[in-house]
Scaffold this motif. Structure first.
Motif: not given
Length: 558
Positions: A149-172
Motif C-alpha cells: 500500500t501507499d496509504n501513508a497514514s502514520v507521520n509527517f517527516v522532513k527530508y531536504k526541507g520537503d515534507y512527506y507523509v509516510s507509513t512503513e512501506t517503500n512509498y512516501i
C-alpha cells in the motif's frame, strides 16, 4: 471480516480474549470511544476556530497531523484501526488565532478504492478481496499479487526541507505543508535497496536524516540503516544521495523482527531487535491463504532482545551486542552518551495483544449492551512504562565477566559481560508506582531541537487509562514525579513541544495537542499548555469532527 455480523465478530473477540487468559488490570466501565475510528469528511479550505483563553502570539507556524480518517468504502469496512485512509490535518497558528483544514492523501490506494467504491488495496489488517468483475482465472492470478500500500497514514517527516507523509512501506508522498495537496509519490526502492522505511527518522543538527528499513533478498531479510543528506541538488530532488550506511542480518533471516522506530545518540544509531517476529512465508502467501499481513506477525517471549550499535561515521556495527529479556518497544524517548555509557529506551510488553486489540470491530462492539467490552480489551493489555538501559561502550578483552559494569550513581540498571562480545542488561524504571494509575505513558516527545542526543530532564507523553491516550503527562526524570492534564471524556493526541523565543530552560515553551471528544459532536479542539507549569493557556475549538490520529510535527514559519 467482510460479510460477518457485528454480533459474530463480538463473539469471536470474547472467545479470543478468554483464550488469552492474561489480564494485567481489573478496570471496569470504560466509556465508549468508537467514534474515534469513524469516517469523517475532509475540510480542504481553511476554516476559523473559536479561541478560548490565550494562544501565545509568539507561536508562528502550523501543527501538521496525520492518521486514518476513512474506514469504509461502499459496504466494506477495514478490519483494523491502522488501515484507514490517510487524513492530513493542519492547524495554522498566527497572532493568537487558529485556522484548520484537512485533506485526504490522494494515494493510489485512496483513488482506486474511491473509483471502485470498494477496498481494492490490502492494508495491514485487511486483505482486499479479488475483483468480482474479473473472470475466475483473473481472480485466481490476483491471489499471487504482492502490492504494498501507499496509504501513508502514520507521520509527517522532513527530508531536504520537503515534507512527506509516510507509513512503513517503500512509498512516501511529498505534500504541500500549506495546502496539504499531494504532490509526488516517491519510492524508496528507486534510490536504495530497501523495501520500506520507518515513519520516525532522526536528524543531526545539519539536517542529515537517518532512518531504518528492511530489504528482502535471495538470502533472506536484512535490517538497513539509511542516511539521507541535507543538501538538495535541484527543485526535483527528493531522496537522491540516500545511502545504506549499514546492513544487519537478523537472527533468523526468514523471520526478522518488527520495529516501529529506533534510537540515535551523537555517534551511534541504536537498533533494538525485539522478539516481535514477522513470518515472511506467511506474509508472502497471505493472499493465497486469505490472511492479512498482521496475521504473519507474532510475539516470541522465549527470545531475548538485542541492542545493535552502529557507528554513524564509519557505518560499522559495533562487535559487542547488548542483550535483555524479551520486551517490545514502539517509541524511544531519547538516547545520549555520557562518561563511557549510552543510555535510554522505552519498553512495552505483550505487543501482540496490543496489536490485535486495535481491530475495527473491537472499537465498534459497544453497539451491543455489553458495558465491560472495552474494559475487557484494556485489561488484556500491559502498560507502556518508561525504562532506561545503560550500555557500557568501552568493552575490551580486559573487561571482567559476570560483574555489573554500570557504575553510574543512583542507577539501578545493570550491564554484565557474559563474553567479550556479549553484555546482558536489565533496565531501571524512569517512573514511580503512581504512573501506573494513569495507565503508563506513550507517544513520548522531548525538546528535540536542543536535547536530541543530549542529557535531558523532561519528556512529555499521553497517559493510557483507555485503549487510546486519555491524559497528557510531563515527566521529570530526575525526581520521577509528573504533572498531568486530564479532563473527563477528552482524549489527547501525542504532545508536541514548541520552544519559546529566548528560551533558557529545557521546558521553556508550550505543548500542543489535538483533543478528541467522542461523546460530543464537532467539539474537537487544539490545546495549548504551558510546558513548564503544565497549565492550560488556551484552546482553539474546531467545528468539525476529527478522528484519533497518530503522529505530527510543528512547521515553524517564524
Amino acid at each position: 471480516i467482510f460479510g460477518t455480523s457485528r454480533k459474530s465478530q463480538f463473539a469471536v473477540w470474547i472467545f479470543t480474549a478468554a483464550a488469552r487468559k492474561t489480564y494485567f488490570t481489573k478496570v471496569h466501565g470504560l466509556p465508549n470511544i468508537s467514534p474515534l475510528v469513524s469516517s469523517v469528511e475532509e475540510t480542504p479550505e481553511p476554516i476559523p476556530t473559536t479561541v478560548k483563553g490565550t494562544i501565545p502570539t509568539w507561536i508562528h507556524g502550523s501543527l501538521l497531523r496525520n492518521g486514518p480518517g476513512k474506514f469504509k468504502f461502499g459496504n466494506q469496512h477495514y478490519n483494523h484501526w491502522f488501515d484507514g485512509m490517510a487524513l492530513m490535518h493542519r492547524f495554522q497558528i498566527e497572532d493568537g488565532q487558529v485556522t484548520y483544514r484537512s485533506r485526504f492523501l490522494r494515494s493510489d490506494s485512496y483513488k482506486q478504492n474511491s473509483e471502485r467504491n470498494r477496498i481494492i488495496v490490502s492494508e495491514f489488517g485487511t486483505l482486499a478481496l479479488p475483483d468480482p468483475c474479473k473472470n475466475f482465472f483473473q481472480r485466481f492470478l490476483s491471489r499471487f499479487e504482492i502490492k504494498p500500500t501507499d496509504n501513508a497514514s502514520v507521520n509527517f517527516v522532513k527530508y531536504k526541507g520537503d515534507y512527506y507523509v509516510s507509513t512503513e512501506t517503500n512509498y512516501i508522498h511529498r505534500v504541500d505543508p500549506d495546502t496539504l495537496e499531494s504532490k509526488q509519490k516517491v519510492d524508496w526502492s528507486k534510490f536504495i535497496a530497501v523495501n520500506g522505511a520507518t515513519a520516525h527518522p532522526h536528524f543531526d543538527p545539519d539536517g542529515t536524516a537517518y532512518n531504518m528499513g528492511n530489504s528482502y533478498r535471495n538470502k533472506g531479510a536484512f535490517y538497513n540503516i539509511i542516511r539521507v543528506p541535507p543538501e538538495r541538488d535541484g527543485p526535483e530532488d527528493n531522496l537522491e544521495g540516500a545511502k545504506i550506511l549499514c546492513s544487519i542480518a537478523p537472527r533468523d533471516k526468514s523471520k526478522p523482527s518488527y520495529y516501529h522506530s529506533f534510537g540515535m545518540s551523537e555517534n551511534y544509531v541504536v537498533f533494538i531487535e525485539q522478539p516481535i517476529k514477522m513470518d515472511l512465508f506467511k506474509i508472502v502467501t497471505g493472499r493465497l491463504t486469505g490472511k492479512s499481513l498482521n496475521e504473519g506477525v507474532y510475539w516470541d517471549p522465549n527470545q531475548e532482545t538485542t541492542f545493535h550499535l552502529i557507528d554513524k561515521q564509519t557505518g560499522k556495527e559495533m562487535p559487542v551486542k547488548y542483550h535483555a529479556k524479551a520486551l517490545s518497544t514502539f517509541h524511544q524517548i531519547n538516547a545520549f552518551e555520557q562518561n563511557g555509557f549510552l543510555l535510554d529506551g522505552q519498553a512495552i510488553n505483550n505487543f501482540l495483544v496490543h496489536l490485535h486489540n486495535f481491530t475495527y470491530c473491537n472499537f465498534q462492539i459497544l453497539i451491543f449492551p455489553v458495558p465491560l467490552s472495552f474494559s475487557q480489551m484494556y485489561n488484556t493489555m500491559s502498560r507502556p512504562l518508561p525504562r532506561r538501559f545503560v550500555l557500557p561502550l568501552n568493552i575490551s578483552s580486559e573487561t571482567p565477566l559476570e560483574q555489573n559494569l554500570n557504575t553510574r550513581p543512583d542507577s539501578t540498571a545493570t550491564a554484565v559481560c557474559r563474553t567479550k562480545n556479549q553484555v546482558f542488561c536489565t533496565f531501571e524504571d524512569l517512573h514511580g508506582e503512581d504512573l501506573k494509575d494513569y495507565g503508563g505513558l506513550e507517544f513520548p516527545h522531548i525538546n528535540y531541537a536542543r536535547y536530541n542526543t543530549k542529557p535531558y530532564k523532561y519528556y512529555y507523553g499521553c497517559g493510557f487509562r483507555h485503549l487510546v491516550g486519555d491524559s497528557l503527562i510531563k515527566m521529570d526524570l530526575e525526581s520521577k514525579k509528573f504533572k498531568v492534564w486530564r479532563q473527563p471524556d477528552l482524549y489527547p493526541s501525542e504532545p508536541v513541544f514548541i520552544l519559546s523565543p529566548n528560551a533558557e530552560k529545557e521546558d521553556d515553551g508550550v505543548i500542543l495537542s489535538v483533543i478528541i471528544t467522542p461523546v460530543k459532536d464537532k467539539s474537537t479542539f487544539l490545546l495549548v499548555l504551558d510546558a513548564k507549569t503544565f497549565e492550560e493557556l488556551g484552546r482553539a475549538e474546531v467545528p468539525v469532527n476529527i478522528p484519533y490520529g497518530f503522529h505530527g510535527v510543528f512547521n515553524s514559519s517564524a
